[in-house]
Design a protein around this motif. Structure first.
Motif, PDB file in Angstrom:
ATOM      1  N   GLN A 157     -14.002   4.859   0.653  1.00 43.06           N
ATOM      2  CA  GLN A 157     -14.575   4.079   1.807  1.00 43.06           C
ATOM      3  C   GLN A 157     -14.581   5.168   3.266  1.00 43.06           C
ATOM      4  N   ASN A 158     -13.670   6.075   3.147  1.00 40.13           N
ATOM      5  CA  ASN A 158     -13.781   6.783   4.297  1.00 40.13           C
ATOM      6  C   ASN A 158     -12.781   8.373   3.911  1.00 40.13           C
ATOM      7  N   ALA A 159     -13.470   9.249   3.518  1.00 40.91           N
ATOM      8  CA  ALA A 159     -12.777  10.470   3.025  1.00 40.91           C
ATOM      9  C   ALA A 159     -12.190  11.146   4.267  1.00 40.91           C
ATOM     10  N   LYS A 160     -12.317  10.786   5.280  1.00 42.87           N
ATOM     11  CA  LYS A 160     -11.700  11.342   6.655  1.00 42.87           C
ATOM     12  C   LYS A 160     -10.210  10.787   6.805  1.00 42.87           C
ATOM     13  N   SER A 161      -9.961   9.853   5.907  1.00 39.29           N
ATOM     14  CA  SER A 161      -8.674   9.177   6.272  1.00 39.29           C
ATOM     15  C   SER A 161      -7.348  10.146   6.027  1.00 39.29           C
ATOM     16  N   THR A 162      -6.617  10.083   7.039  1.00 38.11           N
ATOM     17  CA  THR A 162      -5.398  10.863   6.840  1.00 38.11           C
ATOM     18  C   THR A 162      -4.335  10.650   5.901  1.00 38.11           C
ATOM     19  N   VAL A 163      -3.561  11.401   5.312  1.00 38.31           N
ATOM     20  CA  VAL A 163      -2.644  10.947   4.231  1.00 38.31           C
ATOM     21  C   VAL A 163      -1.805  10.221   4.974  1.00 38.31           C
ATOM     22  N   ARG A 164      -1.273   9.942   6.037  1.00 36.93           N
ATOM     23  CA  ARG A 164      -0.537   9.203   6.787  1.00 36.93           C
ATOM     24  C   ARG A 164      -1.037   7.706   6.704  1.00 36.93           C
ATOM     25  N   GLU A 165      -2.588   7.769   6.998  1.00 34.86           N
ATOM     26  CA  GLU A 165      -3.224   6.196   7.066  1.00 34.86           C
ATOM     27  C   GLU A 165      -3.180   5.625   5.684  1.00 34.86           C
ATOM     28  N   ILE A 166      -3.513   6.559   4.612  1.00 31.26           N
ATOM     29  CA  ILE A 166      -3.602   5.994   3.205  1.00 31.26           C
ATOM     30  C   ILE A 166      -2.284   5.711   2.901  1.00 31.26           C
ATOM     31  N   ALA A 167      -1.185   6.436   3.200  1.00 25.97           N
ATOM     32  CA  ALA A 167       0.156   5.983   2.746  1.00 25.97           C
ATOM     33  C   ALA A 167       0.646   4.671   3.490  1.00 25.97           C
ATOM     34  N   ASP A 168       0.080   4.367   4.587  1.00 30.80           N
ATOM     35  CA  ASP A 168       0.588   3.069   5.229  1.00 30.80           C
ATOM     36  C   ASP A 168      -0.030   1.910   4.377  1.00 30.80           C
ATOM     37  N   LYS A 169      -1.467   2.111   3.799  1.00 28.41           N
ATOM     38  CA  LYS A 169      -2.157   1.007   3.363  1.00 28.41           C
ATOM     39  C   LYS A 169      -1.762   1.036   1.865  1.00 28.41           C
ATOM     40  N   VAL A 170      -1.152   1.836   1.168  1.00 23.95           N
ATOM     41  CA  VAL A 170      -0.918   1.720  -0.128  1.00 23.95           C
ATOM     42  C   VAL A 170       0.720   1.536  -0.299  1.00 23.95           C
ATOM     43  N   HIS A 171       1.483   1.730   0.762  1.00 23.67           N
ATOM     44  CA  HIS A 171       2.956   1.480   0.880  1.00 23.67           C
ATOM     45  C   HIS A 171       3.664   2.422   0.245  1.00 23.67           C
ATOM     46  N   LEU A 172       3.231   3.879   0.341  1.00 20.87           N
ATOM     47  CA  LEU A 172       4.008   4.815  -0.065  1.00 20.87           C
ATOM     48  C   LEU A 172       4.180   5.752   1.257  1.00 20.87           C
ATOM     49  N   SER A 173       5.155   6.854   0.954  1.00 23.49           N
ATOM     50  CA  SER A 173       5.271   7.852   1.877  1.00 23.49           C
ATOM     51  C   SER A 173       4.348   8.835   2.001  1.00 23.49           C
ATOM     52  N   PRO A 174       3.769   9.352   2.877  1.00 24.66           N
ATOM     53  CA  PRO A 174       2.840  10.566   2.963  1.00 24.66           C
ATOM     54  C   PRO A 174       2.980  11.585   1.798  1.00 24.66           C
ATOM     55  N   THR A 175       4.268  12.076   1.492  1.00 27.83           N
ATOM     56  CA  THR A 175       4.614  13.022   0.583  1.00 27.83           C
ATOM     57  C   THR A 175       4.139  12.677  -0.862  1.00 27.83           C
ATOM     58  N   PRO A 176       4.351  11.613  -1.489  1.00 23.18           N
ATOM     59  CA  PRO A 176       3.777  10.989  -2.674  1.00 23.18           C
ATOM     60  C   PRO A 176       2.043  10.961  -2.616  1.00 23.18           C
ATOM     61  N   VAL A 177       1.800  10.552  -1.532  1.00 20.97           N
ATOM     62  CA  VAL A 177       0.313  10.203  -1.436  1.00 20.97           C
ATOM     63  C   VAL A 177      -0.339  11.575  -1.610  1.00 20.97           C
ATOM     64  N   HIS A 178       0.214  12.520  -0.757  1.00 21.60           N
ATOM     65  CA  HIS A 178      -0.577  13.846  -0.693  1.00 21.60           C
ATOM     66  C   HIS A 178      -0.500  14.465  -2.273  1.00 21.60           C
ATOM     67  N   GLU A 179       0.920  14.311  -2.745  1.00 26.96           N
ATOM     68  CA  GLU A 179       0.966  14.823  -4.415  1.00 26.96           C
ATOM     69  C   GLU A 179       0.077  14.183  -5.261  1.00 26.96           C
ATOM     70  N   ARG A 180      -0.394  12.993  -4.927  1.00 28.59           N
ATOM     71  CA  ARG A 180      -1.376  12.257  -5.844  1.00 28.59           C
ATOM     72  C   ARG A 180      -2.754  12.688  -5.638  1.00 28.59           C
ATOM     73  N   ILE A 181      -3.081  12.728  -4.350  1.00 28.34           N
ATOM     74  CA  ILE A 181      -4.400  13.257  -3.945  1.00 28.34           C
ATOM     75  C   ILE A 181      -4.654  14.601  -4.647  1.00 28.34           C
ATOM     76  N   LYS A 182      -3.453  15.353  -4.240  1.00 32.34           N
ATOM     77  CA  LYS A 182      -3.573  17.078  -5.071  1.00 32.34           C
ATOM     78  C   LYS A 182      -3.791  17.056  -6.357  1.00 32.34           C
ATOM     79  N   ARG A 183      -3.138  16.089  -7.241  1.00 34.41           N
ATOM     80  CA  ARG A 183      -3.098  16.148  -8.652  1.00 34.41           C
ATOM     81  C   ARG A 183      -4.448  15.579  -9.048  1.00 34.41           C
TER      82      ARG A 183
END
Length: 166
Positions: free
Chosen positions: A30-56
């Protein structure tokens, strides 16, 4: 980005995606410019695991690239043409040569190897009919091994999206 001439092969394993991964992918689509923090808030995870999931997902090829979708009419590329192409010769060498040539033509924004009466379907974007004529005669018409060509002009776009993760 230079693409390998071979078809994209499926990996020996398919990455397992859970609901959080799919939610992250949907937000990025929907928005590739979303920050990891914005995504983390929406999926109810902290930024570190979201970053790790995106990287994986990037490392395993689930996420191939990030791109900006543009309004081509505002960039004076308002004429869309679907070109169906058949080749004269159907061997590996001539097919690879055609693919390499098509990848170097800027007006061709998509190319699919298809079945049926034609071998390839090209999506071409140009400014106007004069520009398409020039492309047709001076670029596509000069490609070696070109057999039959059929052009279909897009009169309007009804739906144009990237498929969403479900």
């Amino acid at each position: 980005m230079e693409k390998d001439l071979k078809k994209e092969n499926f990996p020996a394993f398919l990455p397992v995606l859970d609901e959080k991964d799919r939610a992250i992918l949907k937000l990025l689509q929907q928005n590739a410019k979303s920050t990891v923090r914005e995504i983390a808030d929406k999926v109810h995870l902290s930024p570190t695991p979201v970053h790790e999931r995106i990287k994986r997902m990037e490392d395993t090829g689930v996420i191939r690239q990030y791109a900006a979708l543009v309004n081509h009419a505002k960039l004076k590329k308002g004429l869309i043409v679907i070109c169906y192409v058949s080749l004269k010769e159907h061997n590996k060498k001539s097919g690879a040569k055609f693919i390499k040539t098509i990848q170097e033509i800027d007006e061709v924004i998509e190319c699919y190897n298809i079945s049926g009466e034609f071998d390839f379907m090209l999506k071409v974007m140009v400014e106007n009919m004069d520009a398409y004529y020039d492309f047709h005669v001076n670029k596509l018409g000069q490609v070696e091994n070109l057999g039959h060509l059929q052009s279909t002009f897009v009169m309007g776009i009804i739906k144009e999206i990237q498929p969403m993760v479900s």
